[in-house]
Design a protein around this motif. Structure first.
Motif, PDB file in Angstrom:
ATOM      1  N   GLN A  26       0.893  -1.103  -0.011  1.00  0.00           N
ATOM      2  CA  GLN A  26       0.082   0.504   0.149  1.00  0.00           C
ATOM      3  C   GLN A  26       0.566   0.994   0.224  1.00  0.00           C
ATOM      4  O   GLN A  26       2.379   1.556   0.421  1.00  0.00           O
ATOM      5  CB  GLN A  26      -0.743   0.422   1.382  1.00  0.00           C
ATOM      6  N   ALA A  28       1.512   5.457   1.479  1.00  0.00           N
ATOM      7  CA  ALA A  28       0.285   5.969   2.434  1.00  0.00           C
ATOM      8  C   ALA A  28       1.065   7.319   2.967  1.00  0.00           C
ATOM      9  O   ALA A  28       2.122   7.024   1.805  1.00  0.00           O
ATOM     10  CB  ALA A  28       0.558   5.417   3.505  1.00  0.00           C
ATOM     11  N   ASP A  29       0.401   8.251   2.838  1.00  0.00           N
ATOM     12  CA  ASP A  29       0.697   9.669   2.385  1.00  0.00           C
ATOM     13  C   ASP A  29       1.277  10.010   4.088  1.00  0.00           C
ATOM     14  O   ASP A  29       2.028  11.123   4.093  1.00  0.00           O
ATOM     15  CB  ASP A  29       0.043  10.906   2.749  1.00  0.00           C
ATOM     16  N   TYR A  31       3.537   8.210   7.365  1.00  0.00           N
ATOM     17  CA  TYR A  31       4.169   6.967   7.649  1.00  0.00           C
ATOM     18  C   TYR A  31       4.609   6.956   9.277  1.00  0.00           C
ATOM     19  O   TYR A  31       4.881   8.032   9.027  1.00  0.00           O
ATOM     20  CB  TYR A  31       5.539   7.193   6.702  1.00  0.00           C
ATOM     21  N   THR A 118      -0.439  -2.700  10.297  1.00  0.00           N
ATOM     22  CA  THR A 118      -1.482  -2.088   9.010  1.00  0.00           C
ATOM     23  C   THR A 118      -2.094  -2.897   8.412  1.00  0.00           C
ATOM     24  O   THR A 118      -3.509  -3.571   9.071  1.00  0.00           O
ATOM     25  CB  THR A 118      -0.681  -1.162   8.176  1.00  0.00           C
ATOM     26  N   ARG A 146      -2.675   0.675  12.843  1.00  0.00           N
ATOM     27  CA  ARG A 146      -2.659   2.109  12.113  1.00  0.00           C
ATOM     28  C   ARG A 146      -2.947   1.239  11.046  1.00  0.00           C
ATOM     29  O   ARG A 146      -3.691   2.050  10.126  1.00  0.00           O
ATOM     30  CB  ARG A 146      -1.926   2.299  11.029  1.00  0.00           C
ATOM     31  N   ARG A 167      -3.805   4.420  14.815  1.00  0.00           N
ATOM     32  CA  ARG A 167      -3.627   5.658  14.053  1.00  0.00           C
ATOM     33  C   ARG A 167      -4.759   6.953  14.309  1.00  0.00           C
ATOM     34  O   ARG A 167      -4.285   8.182  14.144  1.00  0.00           O
ATOM     35  CB  ARG A 167      -3.739   4.958  12.739  1.00  0.00           C
TER      36      ARG A 167
END
Length: 177
Positions: A26, A28-29, A31, A118, A146, A167
């Motif tokens: 995946q 993600a913006d 981390y 995740t 998350r 998250r």
């Protein structure tokens, strides 16, 4: 109960923004670089202390997953006196050829210790391997979950996820900063 100060401190230290490809593939913006808090003894100690109440009472071994789960499991082991087990991503191809370094797992209750979850891919793999070796694995405690709220990414392997922080809690801490 959420330690809001810990959430703010973890978020401030390890939240990175940009474009990141996760282990799952995946993109993600955001981390959470767990090594940034794991490298700080006082912060690592606070995370480990929060994990104590998350451990099942019948835990016999703490299984720290390579690499990020190892320092956390070591710290929790020092606080509880429970033996630690260091779980590799794949068994060594030399020497003892073990997947899990430490005490024998057969017939013992192992609580896995992970840094960030995740989709749970590494935890899922370790769970299957440890169970094949005779371990009883039912719970994973992690510093940061998350995965989407209310979603257990490890339900397919019958594993309960017990996070110190989620998250959503880290996002709330960031919003208050």
């Amino acid at each position: 109960m959420v330690d809001e100060t810990l959430a703010r401190d973890i978020d401030a230290v390890c939240r990175l923004t940009g474009e990141f490809t996760l282990r799952s593939g995946q993109v993600a913006d955001t981390y959470f670089d767990k090594y940034l808090f794991e490298a700080q003894p006082a912060l690592l100690d606070r995370v480990a202390a929060q994990m104590l109440d998350l451990l099942p009472e019948d835990t016999e071994l703490l299984g720290g997953l390579e690499l990020g789960g190892v320092p956390i499991a070591t710290m929790v082991s020092a606080k509880t006196g429970l033996p630690a087990l260091f779980v590799r991503k794949k068994a060594k191809e030399y020497g003892t050829c073990k997947l899990a370094e430490g005490p024998d797992v057969a017939g013992r209750r192992v609580t896995l210790v992970e840094d960030v979850i995740t989709t749970g891919g590494a935890v899922r793999d370790a769970t299957r391997e440890l169970r094949a070796a005779g371990a009883i694995v039912e719970v994973v405690v992690c510093a940061i979950d998350r995965s989407p709220a209310g979603d257990n990414p490890l339900a397919d392997v019958g594993l309960e996820v017990r996070p110190v922080l989620t998250r959503a809690q880290l996002d709330a801490a960031a919003a208050q900063a």
